[in-house]
Scaffold this active site. Structure first.
Site, PDB file in Angstrom:
ATOM      1  N   VAL A 130       0.894  -1.116   0.082  1.00 32.36           N
ATOM      2  CA  VAL A 130       0.190  -0.076  -0.022  1.00 32.36           C
ATOM      3  C   VAL A 130       0.928   1.179  -0.177  1.00 32.36           C
ATOM      4  O   VAL A 130       1.781   1.332   0.793  1.00 32.36           O
ATOM      5  CB  VAL A 130      -0.841  -0.177   1.240  1.00 32.36           C
TER       6      VAL A 130
ATOM      7  N   SER B  78       8.937   5.731   2.946  1.00 32.00           N
ATOM      8  CA  SER B  78       8.321   7.026   2.410  1.00 32.00           C
ATOM      9  C   SER B  78       8.716   8.160   3.335  1.00 32.00           C
ATOM     10  O   SER B  78       8.903   7.841   4.641  1.00 32.00           O
ATOM     11  CB  SER B  78       6.691   6.643   2.576  1.00 32.00           C
TER      12      SER B  78
ATOM     13  N   TYR C 167      -0.011   4.602   7.230  1.00 34.64           N
ATOM     14  CA  TYR C 167       0.745   4.312   6.295  1.00 34.64           C
ATOM     15  C   TYR C 167       2.150   4.489   6.537  1.00 34.64           C
ATOM     16  O   TYR C 167       3.035   3.767   6.406  1.00 34.64           O
ATOM     17  CB  TYR C 167       0.380   4.896   5.013  1.00 34.64           C
TER      18      TYR C 167
END
Ligand code: 15L
Length: 272
Positions: A81, A118, A143
């Protein structure tokens, strides 16, 4: 024409998440650095091109992930994801799936992983702060938490088993910056290729973390602790500045998305 003049060539590389935005870009580019490029995703990968092997797999399927890593020299892991989502898909792909990936690397003796982390691992730092990979994580959502988990898990697999990982806290890799925030977070596709290939080919990386950003004038991230990777971005967001600022002349300074590095991610969800 490859961006990185590397003398190293891999026999077989695995690229997961190969049907995604960055995956599709790297699919074309990484072929220049290996004899066989094995590609995986749950989305359609189309027809195989010369030198490609297609292996659709769900990351939560341990047996499928083990088969995926069989015979590969190194992994570029973009799968999973890649935006803020409800907990369940994040749990399956980014927590359980990453565990399967590292267990497979251990059992299949794969020595290096380039892990797409990320910038959202540190998205709750403010835009008036400069953050380095040595600063504590401040994820801006589930996330970001899952990517922080991947960074920690990969550190454990290095400390315990010697599997090297370069964690790339990717900023915003698109053809052009789309808003004011991306003047700081933007990275061109050519720089993305430079970053991934430097991470694959630097002789010793141990467990390293660096931000995936361009040679931008405005920056919130200090990659000094990861200079040993040898990544030198060459593209800047500056030529886009006038156009981006004109499109948003009066940013709302009371909006958390304007204040924090994670931008709109800091106020996405909850989903129930
Ligand atoms: C990410 O982690 C996302 O995968 C990507 O789609 C962008 O939104 C990027 O962060 C960003 O922060 O701009």
């Amino acid at each position: 024409m490859p961006c990185h003049p590397t003398p190293l060539r891999f026999s077989r590389l695995l690229l997961t998440g190969a049907a995604g935005g960055l995956g599709a870009e790297l699919r074309t580019r990484l072929k220049a650095y290996c004899d066989v490029l094995r590609l995986s995703d749950i989305a359609d990968l189309g027809a195989p091109r010369a030198g490609e092997e297609l292996r659709p797999a769900r990351l939560e399927d341990a047996a499928a992930v083990h088969a995926l890593l069989d015979g590969v020299e190194a992994v570029v892991h973009l799968g999973g994801v890649s935006t803020e989502q409800p907990w369940e898909p994040i749990l399956q792909a980014n927590i359980i799936g990453v565990y399967h990936l590292y267990e497979a690397a251990r059992k299949q003796a794969v020595r290096r992983v380039v892990f797409a982390s990320s910038n959202h691992v540190t998205g709750f730092y403010r835009q008036d702060e400069v953050v380095s990979p040595r600063d504590p994580a401040r994820p801006d959502g589930l996330y970001g938490v899952s990517k922080a988990f991947g960074e920690d898990l990969s550190r454990f697999y290095f400390d315990r088993y010697g599997i090297e990982t370069v964690c790339l806290r990717i900023g915003s890799s698109f053809p052009a910056p789309r808003n004011r925030r991306m003047l700081a977070t933007w990275m061109s596709y050519d720089d993305l290729e430079r970053l991934v290939v430097a991470s694959l080919t630097a002789p010793v990386v141990g467990h390293s973390i660096l931000y995936g950003m361009g040679d931008n004038t405005t920056t919130w991230w200090d990659n000094t602790p990861a200079r040993h990777i040898g990544y030198r971005p060459q593209d800047s967001s500056e030529p886009f500045r006038a156009q981006v600022e004109a499109a948003d002349p009066h940013p709302d300074l009371t909006d958390p998305a304007t204040l924090y590095q994670g931008g709109p991610f800091v106020r996405t969800g909850p989903f129930e």
